[in-house]
Design a protein around this motif. Structure first.
Motif, PDB file in Angstrom:
ATOM      1  N   MET A 142      83.678  83.735  17.970  1.00  0.00           N
ATOM      2  CA  MET A 142      83.816  83.208  16.633  1.00  0.00           C
ATOM      3  C   MET A 142      85.271  83.146  16.207  1.00  0.00           C
ATOM      4  O   MET A 142      85.593  82.428  15.311  1.00  0.00           O
ATOM      5  N   GLY A 143      86.130  83.928  16.804  1.00  0.00           N
ATOM      6  CA  GLY A 143      87.566  83.780  16.667  1.00  0.00           C
ATOM      7  C   GLY A 143      88.092  83.786  15.258  1.00  0.00           C
ATOM      8  O   GLY A 143      87.771  84.647  14.467  1.00  0.00           O
ATOM      9  N   THR A 144      88.928  82.797  14.926  1.00  0.00           N
ATOM     10  CA  THR A 144      89.641  82.770  13.663  1.00  0.00           C
ATOM     11  C   THR A 144      88.782  82.331  12.490  1.00  0.00           C
ATOM     12  O   THR A 144      89.221  82.432  11.359  1.00  0.00           O
ATOM     13  N   ASN A 145      87.569  81.875  12.725  1.00  0.00           N
ATOM     14  CA  ASN A 145      86.716  81.434  11.631  1.00  0.00           C
ATOM     15  C   ASN A 145      86.003  82.582  10.931  1.00  0.00           C
ATOM     16  O   ASN A 145      85.356  82.381   9.927  1.00  0.00           O
ATOM     17  N   CYS A 146      86.105  83.793  11.444  1.00  0.00           N
ATOM     18  CA  CYS A 146      85.384  84.931  10.882  1.00  0.00           C
ATOM     19  C   CYS A 146      86.205  85.636   9.816  1.00  0.00           C
ATOM     20  O   CYS A 146      87.389  85.838   9.980  1.00  0.00           O
ATOM     21  N   ARG A 147      85.543  86.026   8.757  1.00  0.00           N
ATOM     22  CA  ARG A 147      86.190  86.825   7.720  1.00  0.00           C
ATOM     23  C   ARG A 147      86.198  88.294   8.095  1.00  0.00           C
ATOM     24  O   ARG A 147      87.046  89.039   7.688  1.00  0.00           O
ATOM     25  N   ARG A 148      85.217  88.753   8.835  1.00  0.00           N
ATOM     26  CA  ARG A 148      85.143  90.148   9.249  1.00  0.00           C
ATOM     27  C   ARG A 148      84.475  90.207  10.611  1.00  0.00           C
ATOM     28  O   ARG A 148      83.789  89.286  11.024  1.00  0.00           O
ATOM     29  N   SER A 149      84.690  91.299  11.299  1.00  0.00           N
ATOM     30  CA  SER A 149      84.104  91.429  12.630  1.00  0.00           C
ATOM     31  C   SER A 149      82.815  92.232  12.564  1.00  0.00           C
ATOM     32  O   SER A 149      82.655  93.113  11.723  1.00  0.00           O
ATOM     33  N   LEU A 150      81.906  91.928  13.459  1.00  0.00           N
ATOM     34  CA  LEU A 150      80.609  92.594  13.526  1.00  0.00           C
ATOM     35  C   LEU A 150      80.791  93.957  14.169  1.00  0.00           C
ATOM     36  O   LEU A 150      81.413  94.067  15.216  1.00  0.00           O
ATOM     37  N   PRO A 151      80.268  95.018  13.547  1.00  0.00           N
ATOM     38  CA  PRO A 151      80.385  96.346  14.149  1.00  0.00           C
ATOM     39  C   PRO A 151      79.701  96.390  15.510  1.00  0.00           C
ATOM     40  O   PRO A 151      78.672  95.755  15.714  1.00  0.00           O
ATOM     41  N   ARG A 156      82.071  74.961   9.018  1.00  0.00           N
ATOM     42  CA  ARG A 156      80.839  74.473   9.622  1.00  0.00           C
ATOM     43  C   ARG A 156      80.935  74.666  11.133  1.00  0.00           C
ATOM     44  O   ARG A 156      81.951  74.354  11.749  1.00  0.00           O
ATOM     45  N   ALA A 157      79.879  75.196  11.736  1.00  0.00           N
ATOM     46  CA  ALA A 157      79.907  75.508  13.166  1.00  0.00           C
ATOM     47  C   ALA A 157      78.528  75.310  13.769  1.00  0.00           C
ATOM     48  O   ALA A 157      77.547  75.127  13.047  1.00  0.00           O
ATOM     49  N   GLN A 158      78.490  75.348  15.087  1.00  0.00           N
ATOM     50  CA  GLN A 158      77.203  75.359  15.773  1.00  0.00           C
ATOM     51  C   GLN A 158      76.883  76.812  16.084  1.00  0.00           C
ATOM     52  O   GLN A 158      77.680  77.522  16.699  1.00  0.00           O
TER      53      GLN A 158
END
Length: 74
Positions: A1-10, A35-37
């Protein structure tokens, strides 16, 4: 998900054997800005995820992969 994420999943949420599909879908809905797939791979045996999947699909292109194990169904 790279730079499109606001936070990382634990890490615990990724490896949890009893992960809540609805919670994961809600997390993706809130975490991915553009918008993403989104590919959802699940057995879909969990309950209550349908609304979360519909909300995710309003903003993103969603592909669902249904994984089954005949032993779980019997």
């Amino acid at each position: 998900m790279g730079t499109n994420c606001r936070r990382s999943l634990p890490k615990a949420a990724i490896s949890a054997p009893s992960a809540d599909l609805g919670a994961a879908l809600r997390w993706v809905t809130g975490a991915v800005r553009r918008r993403a797939q989104v590919v959802v791979v699940s057995d879909f045996l969990d309950q209550g995820w349908q609304r979360d999947l519909r909300l995710l699909a309003l903003r993103h292109d969603v592909v669902c992969v249904h994984v089954t194990d005949p032993r779980e169904l019997s």
